[in-house]
Design an enzyme around this catalytic site. Structure first.
Site, PDB file in Angstrom:
ATOM      1  N   GLY A  31     -34.021  15.110  -0.086  1.00  0.00           N
ATOM      2  CA  GLY A  31     -34.112  16.446   0.498  1.00  0.00           C
ATOM      3  C   GLY A  31     -33.420  17.471  -0.367  1.00  0.00           C
ATOM      4  CG  ASP A 151     -24.313  24.284  10.387  1.00  0.00           C
ATOM      5  OD1 ASP A 151     -24.909  24.909  11.288  1.00  0.00           O
ATOM      6  OD2 ASP A 151     -24.809  24.082   9.267  1.00  0.00           O
TER       7      ASP A 151
END
Length: 418
Positions: A31, A151
């Site tokens: 990714g 987050d």
């Protein structure tokens, strides 16, 4: 090892085949993000897959970016927990900083949710509760170190293939101190708590609060397929977190009990003082509401079966035939199975493993040994090398094939007589 200009192979820092520290070989890119690239790697010494995150920008990366990247690695390395991705190494090569971490074959929670709802199906409540409870366990370990993740979102939650094991990752925005104001709002707007949006000063004791709010958002999304607040205009979206009432899951899913609305509403309360004080409190309320009559539904003698799929079915079916009076309760979520074992003290715990399981037999045996629950372990032959350690932990049988089931059944019969 390659010293080629990275522009030759695009924006990625290294081409596949690059070797780091003379032992970590980069296999392929898993990714790419704004700040880094994640590779599938292979540890040639320990013969296992790893994930390797590399910071973009070479030596030109700002000191702040490098320090944040290092802090992310340090944070993950200091927390040893089953629901936190483990860090193995940190280093620099050709001006690029990187860290090597545990590889979890599977998908992110974001992809998991998309896959379910693309098929016009709902995530079952039991599955959602199991996933949220694991997220709470991992965050609880983070918060105990005086750290806020900052987050928490589906894209930063990994789920291993087949067994729903959850691990938190991407600690790039972690904070060791939340007592000061941010220079600017950081985080993902869809899951951002009101106090973070308003850059309020947060007391040390309230460190978990913003992460708990994000967990409430994720829980809502798991059950409905969408975040609680959505808007194309980011300013309006942030305003919704601050001012709009928490939407109710039960309006979209009548099959969901009302207590789920109450739990999500409390997790996402606008005021910190109205939320759960910890992830552990949230998890315990969720599990207690889920199993309000947990003691009454277990008829002795009973066994808890840690269900890993076909191996569990094989062992469970055999014991049901051989010991009909033994009531076997199966759990795919290992945290839930552990909770039942620790609270209800079953007559025996049946633990099955695959070769790719994220939990080791030694770890689970150690956890259950403190609860004094007798255990039967069923695992591949090559995982039984530590068998001599298991006896002291309360393991009555270690199996590697169906041919050993009669021996295990006999051990359980003797156990039930005592």
């Amino acid at each position: 090892m390659s010293t080629e200009n990275p522009q030759i192979y695009g924006k990625d820092p290294f081409p596949p085949g690059t070797v780091l520290e003379e032992k970590f070989r980069l296999e392929k890119v898993l990714g790419r993000g704004a700040m880094g690239v994640v590779y599938l790697g292979y540890d040639v010494f320990l013969e296992r897959n790893v994930a390797i995150k590399v910071l973009k920008g070479r030596s030109m990366a700002s000191h702040e970016a490098v320090e944040r990247f290092r802090r992310e690695a340090v944070t993950m390395a200091t927390i040893n927990h089953l629901n936190i991705v483990q860090i193995f190494s940190f280093g620099e090569k050709e001006g690029y900083y990187y860290f090597v971490m545990e590889y979890i074959p599977g998908q992110t929670l974001a992809t998991f949710i998309d896959d379910f709802y693309r098929a016009s199906d709902f995530v079952p409540l039991d599955v959602a509760i199991g996933l949220i409870s694991q997220i709470c366990s991992g965050l609880g370990a983070v918060h105990k170190r005086g750290i806020a993740h900052r987050d928490v979102k589906p894209a930063n939650v990994l789920i291993s293939r087949d067994n729903y094991h959850v691990a938190l990752t991407d600690f790039g925005l972690t904070s060791l101190s939340e007592t000061g104001k941010d220079k600017f709002v950081e985080g993902t707007p869809l899951y951002l708590a009101p106090e973070r949006i308003k850059s309020e000063v947060i007391k040390p004791d309230d460190l978990p609060a913003s992460d708990i709010y994000s967990v409430g958002c994720i829980f809502f999304e798991l059950l409905t397929g969408r975040p609680p607040f959505e808007c194309d205009n980011i300013v309006e979206l942030l305003g919704m977190h601050i001012h709009e009432p928490i939407p109710r899951v039960t309006l979209e899913r009548p099959d969901i009990p009302i207590y789920i609305d109450e739990i999500i509403t409390k997790a996402m309360a606008k005021k910190i003082s109205d939320r759960y004080s910890s992830c552990e409190e949230l998890k315990q309320e969720l599990l207690s509401k889920r199993m309000p009559q947990v003691s009454s539904r277990f008829v002795r003698p009973f066994a808890v079966l840690f269900d890993d799929g076909n191996r569990a079915k094989e062992l469970g079916d055999y014991l049901r035939r051989e010991i009909p009076r033994l009531n076997i309760h199966e759990y795919q979520d290992q945290n839930e199975a552990l909770a039942v074992c620790q609270k209800e003290k079953p007559d025996v715990a049946l633990i099955t493993f695959r070769e790719d399981d994220q939990f080791s037999a030694l770890e689970l045996a150690s956890m259950l040994s403190n609860s004094s629950v007798p255990m039967v372990l069923y695992m591949p032959e090559k995982q039984t090398s530590m068998q001599f350690l298991y006896t002291d932990m309360g393991v009555i049988s270690v199996l590697s094939s169906a041919g050993e089931f009669p021996e295990a059944a006999e051990s359980i019969r003797e156990l039930l007589k005592s």
